[in-house]
Design an enzyme around this catalytic site. Structure first.
Site, PDB file in Angstrom:
ATOM      1  N   ASP A  69       0.832  -1.199   0.000  1.00  0.00           N
ATOM      2  CA  ASP A  69       0.000   0.000   0.000  1.00  0.00           C
ATOM      3  C   ASP A  69       0.868   1.252   0.000  1.00  0.00           C
ATOM      4  O   ASP A  69       1.877   1.308   0.710  1.00  0.00           O
ATOM      5  CB  ASP A  69      -0.872   0.050   1.255  1.00  0.00           C
ATOM      6  CG  ASP A  69      -1.985  -0.981   1.250  1.00  0.00           C
ATOM      7  OD1 ASP A  69      -2.029  -1.814   0.322  1.00  0.00           O
ATOM      8  OD2 ASP A  69      -2.811  -0.948   2.178  1.00  0.00           O
ATOM      9  N   HIS A 123      -6.176   9.018   0.836  1.00  0.00           N
ATOM     10  CA  HIS A 123      -6.089   8.101   1.984  1.00  0.00           C
ATOM     11  C   HIS A 123      -6.960   8.509   3.179  1.00  0.00           C
ATOM     12  O   HIS A 123      -6.528   8.426   4.335  1.00  0.00           O
ATOM     13  CB  HIS A 123      -4.630   7.976   2.442  1.00  0.00           C
ATOM     14  CG  HIS A 123      -4.346   6.700   3.194  1.00  0.00           C
ATOM     15  ND1 HIS A 123      -4.361   6.620   4.577  1.00  0.00           N
ATOM     16  CD2 HIS A 123      -4.032   5.456   2.767  1.00  0.00           C
ATOM     17  CE1 HIS A 123      -4.059   5.394   4.966  1.00  0.00           C
ATOM     18  NE2 HIS A 123      -3.856   4.659   3.884  1.00  0.00           N
ATOM     19  N   HIS A 213       3.954  -1.888   3.697  1.00  0.00           N
ATOM     20  CA  HIS A 213       3.991  -0.493   3.272  1.00  0.00           C
ATOM     21  C   HIS A 213       5.435  -0.114   2.937  1.00  0.00           C
ATOM     22  O   HIS A 213       6.260   0.018   3.852  1.00  0.00           O
ATOM     23  CB  HIS A 213       3.484   0.429   4.390  1.00  0.00           C
ATOM     24  CG  HIS A 213       2.080   0.153   4.822  1.00  0.00           C
ATOM     25  ND1 HIS A 213       1.762  -0.844   5.733  1.00  0.00           N
ATOM     26  CD2 HIS A 213       0.899   0.749   4.476  1.00  0.00           C
ATOM     27  CE1 HIS A 213       0.454  -0.844   5.931  1.00  0.00           C
ATOM     28  NE2 HIS A 213      -0.090   0.106   5.194  1.00  0.00           N
TER      29      HIS A 213
END
Length: 256
Positions: A69, A123, A213
């Site tokens: 992500d 986000h 991430h």
């Protein structure tokens, strides 16, 4: 006279019947928009047919899906170098706001056989913003991904995994399934590479979906050990789409 006396009762029964039907329709509508969560194994069992020739059959292989992500401006190139070394296709859920600043990275992700999913434009927690913003966050990102790669995403990941019936309904409307995860390294909370590695390996299992991430400092350094250990344990790396095959991701449905 008897006919006249029966009319009020008839209308009462008719009214009750109408209310019952309306209630049943309301329940059906609510259920149609309710969150539905499906595992990769269930998706495969519900599918008709078999995987196409040359496609990994995760009903037979020990498959796992790595997912990343974030923004393409993060150390995504290094991640792809490592994935190429281990021949490990993965799924990248990208934020939209930086896509046009790094078009070559986005195109490289697609060209090297990885899947690209929608991770919204800025986000936000989708459960905390209005319907119009949910549509804009997902729609703008999908438009940008399609513009750069020629392919519109069919998968999305809600930021922080926060979803509800409303987000599920809008995702269905936009033609995107939701992908959560079975393993998180919680790399957003630590830069300890050894800890990140251990968390992934401890949680890894067949049909797993791993969340990482690239932005956080401990993640990319942990990736070589993660890839090597999972390879040594006999895992086959696949994209989320491949994990579901021959099933296909259904819009609005949550996969984990």
């Amino acid at each position: 006279m008897k006919l006249v006396k029966r009319r009020p009762r008839f209308y009462v029964l008719l009214g009750v019947a109408v209310l019952v039907v309306a209630a049943l329709v309301t329940v059906a509508v609510i259920r149609s928009f309710a969150m539905v969560t499906v595992s990769p194994g269930q998706a495969r069992k519900q599918a008709k047919g078999a995987p196409v020739a040359g496609q990994v059959d995760c009903s037979r292989e020990k498959c796992i899906a790595l997912t990343f992500d974030g923004s393409p401006g993060e150390p995504t190139g290094k991640v792809m170098d490592l994935l190429a070394e281990y021949r490990a296709p993965a799924t990248f859920f990208l934020e939209g706001r930086d896509l046009h600043s790094h078009p070559d990275v986005v195109r490289r992700i697609a060209a090297e056989g990885h899947a690209i999913g929608d991770h919204t434009w800025t986000h936000p927690r989708l459960t905390e913003v209005p319907d119009a913003q949910v549509r804009d966050e997902l729609g703008r990102t999908a438009d940008a991904i399609e513009e750069l790669t020629g392919r519109r995403p069919t998968l999305m990941r809600p930021p922080e995994g926060r979803t509800d019936d409303r987000v599920s309904a809008i995702s269905r409307e936009l033609g995107m399934a939701q992908v959560l995860w079975t393993v998180t390294a919680q790399d957003y909370a630590t830069d300890d590479t050894a800890l990140i590695t251990r968390r992934v390996l401890d949680g890894a299992a067949r049909d797993g979906i791993v969340l990482l991430h690239p932005l956080h400092e401990g993640t990319v350094p942990a990736l070589p050990a993660v890839l090597k250990a999972l390879s040594d344990q006999g895992y086959t790396f696949v994209t989320v789409d491949q994990l579901l095959a021959p099933g296909t991701a259904q819009p609005g449905t949550i996969y984990r």
